[in-house]
Design a protein around this motif. Structure first.
Motif, PDB file in Angstrom:
ATOM      1  N   LYS A  24      42.896  31.061-106.055  1.00  0.00           N
ATOM      2  CA  LYS A  24      41.827  30.435-105.242  1.00  0.00           C
ATOM      3  C   LYS A  24      42.069  30.618-103.917  1.00  0.00           C
ATOM      4  O   LYS A  24      42.805  30.645-103.276  1.00  0.00           O
ATOM      5  N   THR A  82      41.699  29.755 -99.985  1.00  0.00           N
ATOM      6  CA  THR A  82      42.151  28.307 -98.976  1.00  0.00           C
ATOM      7  C   THR A  82      41.111  28.367 -97.769  1.00  0.00           C
ATOM      8  O   THR A  82      40.993  29.283 -97.032  1.00  0.00           O
ATOM      9  N   CYS A 138      38.031  30.935 -94.395  1.00  0.00           N
ATOM     10  CA  CYS A 138      38.395  31.088 -95.767  1.00  0.00           C
ATOM     11  C   CYS A 138      39.311  32.216 -95.983  1.00  0.00           C
ATOM     12  O   CYS A 138      38.864  33.424 -95.357  1.00  0.00           O
ATOM     13  N   THR A 144      33.861  23.198 -98.310  1.00  0.00           N
ATOM     14  CA  THR A 144      34.463  24.050 -99.241  1.00  0.00           C
ATOM     15  C   THR A 144      34.204  25.637 -99.005  1.00  0.00           C
ATOM     16  O   THR A 144      33.310  25.867 -98.248  1.00  0.00           O
ATOM     17  N   SER A 198      37.542  26.919-103.399  1.00  0.00           N
ATOM     18  CA  SER A 198      38.900  26.235-102.615  1.00  0.00           C
ATOM     19  C   SER A 198      38.543  24.547-102.844  1.00  0.00           C
ATOM     20  O   SER A 198      37.907  24.097-103.367  1.00  0.00           O
TER      21      SER A 198
END
Length: 711
Positions: free
Chosen positions: A313, A315, A333, A375, A387
């Motif tokens: 995933k 971050t 990201c 996110t 994330s």
């Protein structure tokens, strides 16, 4: 002759009957065999009458035997014993037995004995089917043919390598019971049996277990088969296919359900198989279940699937999570060990995600409205991962707080709590408020826009010094309110009322009422009341003092009564004084006028009385005495008018009456014996015969001149 023989025969019969005398010594009851009787064995209940007779003669005995107060046996016999035979004893024969014997109008009871027939007959079990399908029902019947209710029946379902499943049924009115058992999936060969119980005095009596009944179970369909393609090494992004199938004797009513973690993914009816396919993600790892149902039968097959991760995933990182408005914010990201992916940065919203930018990095200048959760998403080979959210808080500085009293007025009553409120119009919450009393911190409160503080320790010297601070996460720091001065109101205590003069007041004079209190904050409202059948407000005034004086002018008799005063201030507590009584009396000069009037009236009354007395005397003494009396009267009158008062008070009524009495007394004493003789002579003259005409003339002459006052 025949009549004589009949009389002789009857007399002989009476003599014979009078000679038959018997009595019951007792009645005994017993059971054979003694002790506990076994079920199925013979049993006898024996009743014996113990009788004494004066001669040997026959009696007819009426025997009755009762079980649990119900009649079970009757017998009429000339013997002193009766037997109640039970060839085959059953558990229902257990109970309390009693015997009664009656002979020639005499009735005797035995004691009660308890008979216990141990054991019950073996029950008989039957089943309505010998062969059933899974999901069907087997109906069983258990019977105790020789037993009497109430009874309890116990049915047992016996499976191989498992504990029997037991069910209980109570029957109050019949000696059999029925029970239905559901045949579950996996029940291949079943055995059933039953037994019965009845309650006795010593507890429970149980029967043997019945015969075992065998029931064969057939499957309507087999347990389903679940397979996956590919069967192993599944990675995110791969196409994965599930297939669930079964074999059934009859497809009608068959339903296949495919689910994961209680979530149904697919289902079919009246078919032998089901397919389900999807693009595999890491969230697809877990336990899958294929369930086949038909009627009441349900069979399942489970499988665990593991999907390998294609990439982790993403971050999302932020340059700052708490910052002032107008500051710069950078969101980044990233994915560990992976550079190529389609990134997008979003803001969370209750109405759905808001796309901000399709990029790895987002840089903005923030304001207060940018507060929220952010996110980012990354997409590789059609697999999208999101994330964890990052919370961004943007703060506007707090405004200078205002401190005020909740009640509105900046004052508090001594002994009462004081509630303050600190409020900031501007500022991003949460805001931390700090309350101070003097330089001492009293309370810290974190809230959105305001906070309250309750000060329950109010003293006389607490007349100011309250303030509050407000701060949030903005870098501008703390803002402090103005100092709030609070006035402490001391309630009124101990009101008292006095007057000058006190107690009695003369009519027409003035009265001063003084109302005072021991303590209380100024100004003070004073009210003066008079008590009648209702409370009448006479005067009210507001004073910046602890006392006030009310001057009431020209007191009247109607002002007599009870007075009190009431004091109050901003503490809103009315304090009432003790009442005082004022009596309005006549003034001294008014008393003198009334006394003079009374004395004058009494003097006049005395003069009239004296005149009447002397006039009567003159009438009684005749002409000579009338002349004498007429000479005395002017002298007396003249003396009285010219006599000065001895005590200086001309209107003294008592002195006036005393002088009249003394004068009258001295006049009577001066008469002496001659006056008494004259009165006698006068009496003789009065009774002598006179000339009527002459007497009339003399009497008329005497009335006119003898009493000058008469004219």
């Amino acid at each position: 002759m025949y009549l004589a023989l009949l009389v002789i025969f009857l007399q002989c019969s009476e003599l014979h009957a009078e000679g038959k005398v018997f009595t019951f010594n007792g009645v005994e009851i017993k059971v054979e065999p003694h002790g506990k009787v076994k079920n199925g064995a013979p049993m006898s209940i024996i009743c014996h009458a113990d009788i004494s007779k004066n001669s040997d003669f026959q009696l007819q005995y009426n025997f009755t035997i009762f079980k649990d107060r119900k009649l079970v046996f009757m017998s009429i016999s000339d013997k002193e014993d009766a037997r109640y035979e039970i060839p085959v004893a059953k558990s229902s024969d257990t109970g309390d037995y009693e015997c009664r014997v009656k002979a020639d109008r005499k009735l005797v009871f035995s004691r009660t004995i308890y008979v216990w027939v141990a054991g019950m007959t073996k029950p008989i079990l039957t089943a309505d089917k010998k062969e059933v399908l899974e999901g069907e029902v087997v109906k069983l019947r258990c019977e105790l043919p020789e037993e009497v209710p109430p009874l309890e029946f116990f049915f047992r379902k016996i499976k191989t390598n498992s504990e029997p499943i037991e069910k209980r049924v109570a029957e109050q009115n019949q000696n059999f019971s029925e029970m239905e058992y559901f045949v579950e999936a996996g029940d291949n060969i079943l055995q059933f049996d039953c037994f019965g119980k009845r309650q006795v005095r010593s507890g429970w009596d149980s029967s043997q277990h019945s015969n075992k009944t065998l029931v064969t179970v057939k499957e309507p369909f087999i347990r389903p088969t679940l397979i996956t393609r590919p069967s192993n090494n599944i990675t995110e992004g791969d196409q994965i296919e599930f297939e669930c199938s079964t074999v059934a004797a009859q497809m009608r009513g068959i339903e296949i359900i495919f689910q994961k973690n209680r979530t149904i993914l697919n289902s079919v009816r009246d078919k032998k198989f089901l397919k389900y396919s999807t693009i595999a993600t890491q969230e697809d790892s877990g336990e899958y279940l294929c369930k086949v149902e038909q009627g009441a039968v349900s069979k399942t097959t489970k499988m665990n699937v593991f999907v390998s991760e294609l990439f982790p995933k993403p971050t999302l990182s932020a340059s700052m999570t708490k910052l002032d408005e107008s500051k710069d914010l950078i969101l980044n990201c990233s994915i560990n060990s992976l550079r190529r992916a389609n990134f997008s940065i979003l803001r969370k919203s209750s109405s759905g995600d808001i796309l901000l930018k399709k990029s790895r990095v987002l840089a903005i200048k923030v304001n207060v409205n940018d507060t929220g959760s952010y996110t980012c998403k990354a997409e590789v080979k059609g697999i999208v991962k999101e994330s964890k959210p990052v919370r961004i808080s943007v703060y506007a500085p707090v405004s200078k707080p205002t401190l005020s009293v909740v009640s509105g007025s900046p004052e508090v009553v001594l002994g009462k709590p004081l509630q303050l409120i600190c409020h900031s119009v501007m500022g991003t919450p949460p805001i931390t408020f700090t309350f101070y009393k003097g330089d001492e911190i009293k309370k810290n409160v974190t809230n959105d826009t305001y906070a309250t503080f309750l000060d329950e320790d109010i003293g006389l010297n607490d007349n100011g010094g309250y303030k509050c601070d407000a701060r949030n996460n903005h870098s501008s720091g703390v803002k402090t309110s103005n100092i709030l001065n609070v006035t402490v109101i001391v309630p009124i205590r101990d009101a008292s009322l006095g007057s000058v003069p006190y107690g009695e007041v003369e009519v027409g004079s003035d009265t001063a009422f003084l109302c005072s209190v021991k303590e209380g904050s100024w100004p003070i409202d004073f009210k003066f009341f008079k008590k009648t059948d209702r409370e009448v407000l006479l005067h009210e005034v507001r004073e910046y003092s602890d006392r006030t004086i009310w001057h009431k002018k020209t007191m009247k008799r109607k002002d007599t009564g009870t007075y009190y005063c009431m004091a109050s201030n901003r503490a809103s507590v009315d304090v009432r004084s003790r009442p005082i009584t004022i009596s309005v009396i006549l003034a001294a000069w008014q008393k003198g006028v009334i006394a003079a009037f009374v004395l004058t009236a009494m003097a006049g009354a005395g003069a009239v009385a004296l005149w009447w007395f002397l006039r009567k005397k003159k009438k009684a003494k005749g002409p000579s005495m009338e002349m004498s009396g007429s000479a005395l009267a002017p002298n007396l009158t003249s003396e009285k008018l010219t006599r000065p008062p001895s005590d200086g008070n001309y209107y003294s009524g008592s002195g006036y009456i005393e002088d009249n009495e003394n004068h009258m007394k001295s006049t009577d004493e001066s008469k002496g014996p001659d006056l008494e003789s004259a009165e006698v002579d006068y009496t003789e003259v009065e009774v002598s015969t006179l000339d009527p005409h002459r007497d009339s003339v003399e009497n008329r002459h005497s009335r006119i001149y003898g009493h000058p006052d008469a004219t």
